[in-house]
Design an enzyme around this catalytic site. Structure first.
Site, PDB file in Angstrom:
ATOM      1  N   GLY A 141      44.473  36.203  -7.161  1.00  0.00           N
ATOM      2  CA  GLY A 141      45.421  35.596  -6.243  1.00  0.00           C
ATOM      3  C   GLY A 141      45.443  34.078  -6.332  1.00  0.00           C
ATOM      4  N   HIS A 142      46.404  33.486  -5.631  1.00  0.00           N
ATOM      5  CA  HIS A 142      46.592  32.027  -5.690  1.00  0.00           C
ATOM      6  C   HIS A 142      45.389  31.298  -5.098  1.00  0.00           C
ATOM      7  CE1 HIS A 142      49.054  32.362  -1.666  1.00  0.00           C
ATOM      8  NE2 HIS A 142      47.818  32.805  -1.536  1.00  0.00           N
ATOM      9  N   ASN A 143      45.098  30.151  -5.694  1.00  0.00           N
ATOM     10  CA  ASN A 143      44.047  29.224  -5.244  1.00  0.00           C
ATOM     11  C   ASN A 143      42.630  29.723  -5.504  1.00  0.00           C
ATOM     12  OD1 ASN A 143      46.162  27.618  -4.120  1.00  0.00           O
ATOM     13  ND2 ASN A 143      46.090  28.863  -2.260  1.00  0.00           N
TER      14      ASN A 143
END
Length: 342
Positions: A237-239
């Site tokens: 997922g993002h980050n």
């Protein structure tokens, strides 16, 4: 290609035990090997099978003894056997250099020396690709990407804009790097998309399996550390921040903004929720559901995931449920015999 056992031993800088003049024509796994084949025996448990095999030659570690057979002893038998297989099959190391006329390369893109770009590939504006790159057919590399030296992108890999790859990165077919993170704000009765304005940075010597997806950061970068290996069908997922030399097996999902330390090993189908920290050297068993941060060096397993020692203790207790139930019934009958009659 036919060579002698002695020649193969010299090829892998090994030590020969047995007949140096045995002629080898091919390399096969132990279950398939025939006379004239070289095979691979790394552990004692496979020795009996080799002794009963028609194959006369095996690559093996120092500890293996096989009377009547010929051994090519190597410090790392697996890598030595791989080198022998490649040599006997006479496989080309890589495609020839050059850009296929059916590829589209933006005029502002920079392509390093000795690169090979196959038909149907697309390289967007402002992108820089290092030397010796291998861009297979149907690959899409977006705008302003930076690819290091010796990068290999297999068919239909997609790199979104601003993706950064280090040296010797390998992406297998249909991997998607830099797609939007799954970020929405519920407002005025609907899910409003939060723009994903960051990027993905993949450091050197990373290999990523087929169909794996890594989302760009919301504002900063999603990072995969040096030397990490991601299997097929992994979702990051993002980050997220994935440390160095991490192993993620197939169908692992890591939700946004979680951090995995160095040398973490995560088995297949594990789910890790968002905003967790997984410490260095952690090992997580298959199918576990991780909902808490894990200190460095621990082994966790289960749904919900817990320290392995606690999980094993629970399994023991579960195995005792029937006997505990029988004991409770017996005590109940002794204390209240009238209840049984009723």
């Amino acid at each position: 290609m036919a060579v002698t056992a002695q020649q193969l031993s010299q090829l892998v800088h090994g030590k020969l035990r047995g007949d140096p003049d045995l002629v080898i024509e091919s390399a096969r796994s132990l279950g398939e090997a025939q006379a004239g084949d070289v095979t691979f025996v790394e552990q004692d448990k496979y020795l009996e099978a080799f002794l009963n095999s028609p194959a006369q030659v095996a690559v093996a570690p120092e500890k293996i003894l096989a009377p009547g057979k010929t051994l090519i002893v190597a410090d790392d038998p697996l890598l030595a056997f791989i080198a022998i297989v490649q040599h006997l099959q006479n496989r080309p190391v890589r495609p020839s250099t050059g850009i296929d006329p059916r590829a589209f390369i933006d005029a502002t893109a920079q392509i390093g020396a000795d690169a090979w770009i196959g038909p149907g590939a697309y390289v967007g504006p402002g992108t820089r690709i290092g030397k010796n790159a291998r861009i297979h057919p149907g690959v899409t590399v977006g705008a302003d990407c930076v690819l290091g030296d010796d990068v290999t992108l297999f068919p239909h890999v997609v790199l979104y804009d601003q993706t950064v790859l280090g040296d010797r990165v390998i992406l297998h077919a249909h991997a998607v790097i830099g797609s939007d993170g799954f970020g929405y704000r519920f407002a005025q009765g609907k899910h409003v998309k939060i723009p994903q304005l960051g990027r993905v940075e993949i450091q050197s010597d990373v290999e990523i399996g087929a169909g794996t997806c890594i989302d760009r950061g919301t504002f900063g970068s999603t990072v995969v550390g040096e030397g990490s290996k991601l299997d097929n069908m992994v979702q990051i997922g993002h980050n997220c921040k994935i440390g160095k030399h991490v192993i993620l097996v197939s169908q692992v999902g890591v939700a946004g903004s979680s951090t995995l330390g160095n040398y973490v090993m995560v088995a297949g189908q594990v789910g890790i929720v968002d905003h967790l920290t997984i410490g260095d050297g952690v090992q997580i068993g298959a199918k576990s559901g991780v909902s808490k941060s894990i200190p460095a060096g621990e082994r966790w397993v289960g749904i919900p995931a817990m320290p392995e020692r606690d999980f094993k203790r629970q399994l023991v207790q579960i195995g005792r449920i029937e006997s505990i139930r029988d004991d409770v019934r017996l005590l109940k009958d002794q204390v209240s015999p009238k209840e049984k009659a009723a």
